[in-house]
Write a protein that holds these residues in place. Sequence first.
Motif, PDB file in Angstrom:
ATOM      1  N   ARG A 143       0.847  -1.192   0.000  1.00  0.00           N
ATOM      2  CA  ARG A 143       0.000   0.000   0.000  1.00  0.00           C
ATOM      3  C   ARG A 143       0.876   1.234   0.000  1.00  0.00           C
ATOM      4  NH1 ARG A 143      -4.481   0.078   4.442  1.00  0.00           N
ATOM      5  NH2 ARG A 143      -2.728   0.803   5.634  1.00  0.00           N
ATOM      6  N   ASN A 195     -12.673  12.147  -1.345  1.00  0.00           N
ATOM      7  CA  ASN A 195     -13.069  11.455  -2.570  1.00  0.00           C
ATOM      8  C   ASN A 195     -13.663  12.466  -3.534  1.00  0.00           C
ATOM      9  OD1 ASN A 195     -12.302   9.002  -1.543  1.00  0.00           O
ATOM     10  ND2 ASN A 195     -14.359   8.396  -0.953  1.00  0.00           N
ATOM     11  N   TRP A 219     -10.487   7.387  -4.631  1.00  0.00           N
ATOM     12  CA  TRP A 219     -10.830   6.779  -3.348  1.00  0.00           C
ATOM     13  C   TRP A 219      -9.753   7.123  -2.341  1.00  0.00           C
ATOM     14  CZ3 TRP A 219     -11.299   2.361  -7.049  1.00  0.00           C
ATOM     15  CH2 TRP A 219     -12.617   2.194  -7.473  1.00  0.00           C
ATOM     16  N   VAL A 231      -6.406   5.743  -4.511  1.00  0.00           N
ATOM     17  CA  VAL A 231      -6.461   5.746  -5.974  1.00  0.00           C
ATOM     18  C   VAL A 231      -6.600   7.188  -6.440  1.00  0.00           C
ATOM     19  CG1 VAL A 231      -7.725   4.966  -8.023  1.00  0.00           C
ATOM     20  CG2 VAL A 231      -7.565   3.474  -6.024  1.00  0.00           C
ATOM     21  N   THR A 232      -5.725   7.594  -7.358  1.00  0.00           N
ATOM     22  CA  THR A 232      -5.804   8.944  -7.922  1.00  0.00           C
ATOM     23  C   THR A 232      -5.820   8.865  -9.441  1.00  0.00           C
ATOM     24  OG1 THR A 232      -3.401   9.242  -7.975  1.00  0.00           O
ATOM     25  CG2 THR A 232      -4.549   9.989  -5.989  1.00  0.00           C
ATOM     26  N   ARG A 233      -6.300   9.948 -10.060  1.00  0.00           N
ATOM     27  CA  ARG A 233      -6.290  10.049 -11.524  1.00  0.00           C
ATOM     28  C   ARG A 233      -5.728  11.417 -11.881  1.00  0.00           C
ATOM     29  NH1 ARG A 233     -11.488   8.461 -14.344  1.00  0.00           N
ATOM     30  NH2 ARG A 233     -12.368   9.740 -12.711  1.00  0.00           N
ATOM     31  N   VAL A 241      -3.975   6.664 -14.075  1.00  0.00           N
ATOM     32  CA  VAL A 241      -4.687   6.240 -12.873  1.00  0.00           C
ATOM     33  C   VAL A 241      -3.677   5.474 -12.039  1.00  0.00           C
ATOM     34  CG1 VAL A 241      -6.556   4.834 -11.935  1.00  0.00           C
ATOM     35  CG2 VAL A 241      -6.902   6.126 -14.057  1.00  0.00           C
ATOM     36  N   TYR A 242      -3.482   5.915 -10.806  1.00  0.00           N
ATOM     37  CA  TYR A 242      -2.518   5.262  -9.920  1.00  0.00           C
ATOM     38  C   TYR A 242      -3.278   4.576  -8.801  1.00  0.00           C
ATOM     39  CZ  TYR A 242       1.538   4.206  -7.155  1.00  0.00           C
ATOM     40  OH  TYR A 242       2.506   3.529  -6.460  1.00  0.00           O
ATOM     41  N   VAL A 243      -3.072   3.269  -8.676  1.00  0.00           N
ATOM     42  CA  VAL A 243      -3.704   2.481  -7.627  1.00  0.00           C
ATOM     43  C   VAL A 243      -2.609   2.119  -6.630  1.00  0.00           C
ATOM     44  CG1 VAL A 243      -5.009   0.387  -7.099  1.00  0.00           C
ATOM     45  CG2 VAL A 243      -5.382   1.580  -9.277  1.00  0.00           C
ATOM     46  N   ILE A 301      -6.967  -3.780  -4.410  1.00  0.00           N
ATOM     47  CA  ILE A 301      -8.393  -3.480  -4.548  1.00  0.00           C
ATOM     48  C   ILE A 301      -9.052  -4.637  -5.284  1.00  0.00           C
ATOM     49  CG2 ILE A 301     -10.063  -1.940  -5.668  1.00  0.00           C
ATOM     50  CD1 ILE A 301      -8.176   0.332  -5.216  1.00  0.00           C
ATOM     51  N   LEU A 328     -12.853  -1.850  -9.766  1.00  0.00           N
ATOM     52  CA  LEU A 328     -12.180  -1.013 -10.755  1.00  0.00           C
ATOM     53  C   LEU A 328     -12.900  -0.951 -12.104  1.00  0.00           C
ATOM     54  CD1 LEU A 328      -8.511  -2.080 -10.016  1.00  0.00           C
ATOM     55  CD2 LEU A 328      -9.643   0.044  -9.350  1.00  0.00           C
TER      56      LEU A 328
END
Length: 145
Positions: free
Chosen positions: A7, A19, A35, A50-52, A65-67, A71, A76
């Motif tokens: 993580r 969010n 998220w 999670v970001t975009r 998109v970075y996870v 998840i 997704l």
Amino acid sequence: ASATVFREGLEVVANSAENGATTTGDDGEVVEVIWKYTDSFFGALGLGAVTRRRLSSAAGSGEVVYVGAGIEPEALVTLATETLDAQGVKRAGVSDSSDVEQLLRADSSQRTWRIAINHGEILTKASDGTALEPFEVNIAEFTGQ
């Protein structure tokens, strides 16, 4: 045996990491927290899971998109669909059944075909409504997104 999930906490500078919160950098790129963590460690720090980042330049546009967390894949699907649609990528769609695999292939005449495979033991449907018997493979010309 044991398993661990890697993580990372993601901080979007100049916003509260809620969010859906976004910020626009000096370069015009938009960063959005999709998220955020809700646990007592990363969540207490207000970090995103999670970001975009939406990119735009003279050369074109896109997004990253970075996870930063493990998840469930089903979570997704909506995010992946939005990304594919934003980039104009043809897609086969998503069946209501997790036993159905779908993909698109183009032939030498540039016609696109939808292939749907039911890996399950019960009757189900492809995303276009085509009935799939147990273990059936169905190939049909793709007519739209």
